[in-house]
Scaffold this motif. Structure first.
Motif: not given
Length: 655
Positions: A136-139, A188-192, A205-206, A209-211
């Motif tokens: 369970s998570h937003a993503y 904590n990702r800043t790039r894929p 993560c960055v 893709v939309s929710p």
């Protein structure tokens, strides 16, 4: 419905009815008291247990009519049969009255799994089944999971093996591009990452893709896992056309690629796809006094693989069941052994594992058993034992798997029995029987004297017995003194046993192996002389020239000349196997103790509420105690099983 021994019956006398021990005196009074207990039993459904004079459970059974069933054991002359042998050993009995036959079946099999009676077919499986989890998570994240399930996340399975779960995760990555990274990494990702680059993740993560789009992919993945492949393809096609009509060609192309990947997957798995979405296939094979039940799983229309189970006590249990006669009240006492094994597996296995709606069986089972499964699980359970088409293919695969697994087991056991016999003959031993021939082997391990540990491993009944292994922490000696360590472990192991041996309450192992030459054997001889034990059972395994495997020599404590068995000797192979297992067990324990001291992991052990499982999860998530100490309260609370309050307590304790 209750399956507890202490559950209250709806009517009838007190549930538990222990009889007086039959060995209380030499007269017939104890037996008369036992028969009086039997005569006083109610004519109600229930479960009965027979115990011997030592308190060991002999047999667990269920009955629609307790009085009729239990009385039958004592009213007939069973002669020298197995059931007659069991009846002569019965010293007391206990009964539990239940409300229905379903409760009796559940309680009976719970007790069989708990008590391990000698005359019942018993299946043991210490391994839990793995699941595929969508957290369970937003993503939501797709992950491999083993353990108890909860309502917070979505679980799919169970799967027969870790390989099946991981293969399915890879499939979902290819088609639906769901993330698999931990939440601490995701946040904590800043790039894929690389998975995005190779089109195995959509990069949530960055924000790539939309929710809504990601949630749609998750929904499609869930429907795919539930076996709704055709519906998923139709929904994707509708989305693709909708994007194309709105001139959103890039999004339409992405969905086209999804459809293409899904089509390839379904084409590759076409041989496995059937009309049944969830089913278990069970095939049983009995040969040479051994049995195998092969369980294959179909989930979401996909054949996920199989797992073989080998029950114990098959011959004794089958003989008792066959000799119960007509008093089994329509429960087919003369059923083939294959049916008895299959029914025992179904009853014991599905007490703790979810049951699908369809069972494809190699042999027919009683309708009452299926009805009880339906009541217990809340799922309508049906069974087919003469399947057609795809179900027949599945059953034939399971039957072949059971045949191969049992043949492999028999070959391995035959080889082990030959090794045991070769060792007994090579050392001119005379054990009571080969099956009860027992070897205990000792080894000492340390690193330059640090964290010294000794191990004792046990070989009995032609196989290693891990449940009887023991480790000994060695303290109070000069670091690195292996002789003192061996003296301590042998004294601790055999001091109390020697007293029991002298009283006739226990027996020594038939062979005591020590990993070492004359020095270690001399220490063992001194310990046994002090304890008054037989020196003839002590054998040292001395490494040969150049410490090469196969050149070992055996050193005896009773003065016999050294023996060299030869590198091709079956007896030496067995000794080497046991010696190597003792070394492995000792060194793994030593390393764990050394690591505990060096990392000061006791700081976590001292925190109330942090047990072994939670401590292991924390150390695994953060890579060690330093990582746990560097984590924030929020990071700690993200670990499964760690509440916010406990996370704050851990943070305070480590800072």
């Amino acid at each position: 419905m209750s399956d507890s021994p202490t559950s209250e019956p709806t009517s009838g006398p007190e549930q538990r009815r222990p009889a007086a021990p039959a060995c209380a005196s030499a007269s017939d009074a104890p037996r008369d008291r036992l028969l009086a207990e039997v005569a006083a039993l109610p004519s109600l459904p229930g479960v009965y247990r027979y115990y011997d004079a030592d308190g060991q459970v002999l047999y667990v059974g269920k009955a629609r009519n307790l009085k009729k069933r239990v009385s039958s054991y004592f009213q007939k002359n069973h002669g020298g049969t197995r059931i007659g042998h069991m009846v002569t050993k019965i010293a007391r009995l206990e009964t539990t009255v239940v409300r229905s036959e379903a409760e009796a079946l559940l309680l009976e099999n719970n007790l069989i799994k708990t008590l391990n009676p000698r005359f019942n077919i018993l299946f043991r499986d210490d391994k839990s089944y793995p699941y595929l989890k969508i957290a369970s998570h937003a993503y939501p994240r797709v992950a491999y999971y083993r353990g108890s399930v909860d309502r917070k996340h979505r679980y799919f399975g169970p799967y027969p093996s870790a390989w099946a779960v991981k293969e399915t995760i890879q499939l979902l990555q290819k088609v639906f591009r769901l993330r698999t990274c931990e939440d601490t990494v995701f946040c904590n990702r800043t790039r894929p990452c690389l998975l995005y680059q190779i089109k195995r993740c959509s990069g949530p993560c960055v924000g790539l893709v939309s929710p809504d789009d990601y949630a749609r992919d998750v929904a499609h993945a869930e429907r795919f896992l539930l076996g709704e492949q055709q519906e998923v393809m139709e929904a994707l096609q509708a989305q693709m056309m909708a994007h194309a009509e709105r001139l959103e060609f890039e999004k339409a192309a992405e969905i086209r690629n999804q459809l293409s990947a899904l089509s390839r997957v379904l084409h590759q798995q076409a041989v496995d796809i059937g009309s049944d979405k969830d089913a278990d296939i069970l095939a049983v094979r009995v040969q040479g006094g051994k049995a195998c039940v092969n369980l294959a799983m179909v989930r979401g229309g996909r054949h996920l693989g199989d797992r073989a189970y080998f029950p114990s006590h098959v011959e004794d249990a089958a003989s008792v069941r066959a000799e119960e006669g007509e008093d089994t009240e329509g429960e087919a006492p003369d059923a083939p052994i294959e049916v008895q094994v299959l029914e025992a597996f179904i009853a014991q296995h599905y007490l703790e594992s979810p049951v699908p709606g369809l069972l494809v069986l190699s042999h027919p089972v009683s309708g009452g058993l299926l009805q009880v499964l339906t009541e217990h699980s809340g799922v309508k359970v049906t069974a087919v034992h003469q399947p057609r088409e795809q179900r027949r293919v599945w059953l034939e695969m399971a039957q072949k798997g059971a045949e191969l697994a049992l043949a492999r087991l028999l070959a391995e056991e035959g080889s082990q029995q030959a090794r045991t016999r070769a060792l007994v003959e090579a050392l001119d031993l005379s054990p009571e029987s080969l099956d009860s021939f027992r070897i205990e082997c000792f080894d000492v391990s340390h690193t330059a004297g640090e964290a010294t540990q000794a191990s004792c491993v046990v070989f009995e009944n032609h196989r290693m017995q891990p449940s009887q292994y023991r480790r000994f922490n060695i303290d109070g000696i000069t670091p690195g003194d292996d002789y003192a360590a061996m003296r301590q472990v042998l004294t601790r192991r055999y001091a109390k046993l020697a007293e029991a041996v002298q009283k006739g309450e226990a027996r020594l192992p038939d062979l005591v192996l020590v990993d070492g030459g004359r020095g270690q054997v001399s220490v063992a001889r001194e310990v046994f002389e002090e304890l008054g034990l037989d020196l003839g059972v002590i054998v040292g395994v001395e490494k040969g020239e150049g410490r090469k495997v196969g050149l070992e020599e055996l050193v005896f404590a009773d003065g016999r000349e050294k023996v060299s068995l030869g590198k091709d000797s079956a007896a030496l192979m067995l000794i080497a196997q046991i010696r190597d297992e003792a070394h492995r067990f000792a060194i793994t324990g030593m390393r764990a103790r050394r690591a505990s001291v060096r990392t000061r992991s006791s700081r976590l052990e001292d925190i109330p509420g942090v047990g072994p499982k939670k401590r292991a999860r924390l150390l695994q998530r953060f890579g060690g105690l330093r990582g746990v100490a560097a984590a924030s309260v929020d990071d700690l609370a993200s670990v499964e099983g760690i509440s916010r309050e406990l996370a704050e307590e851990i943070y305070r304790a480590l800072h």
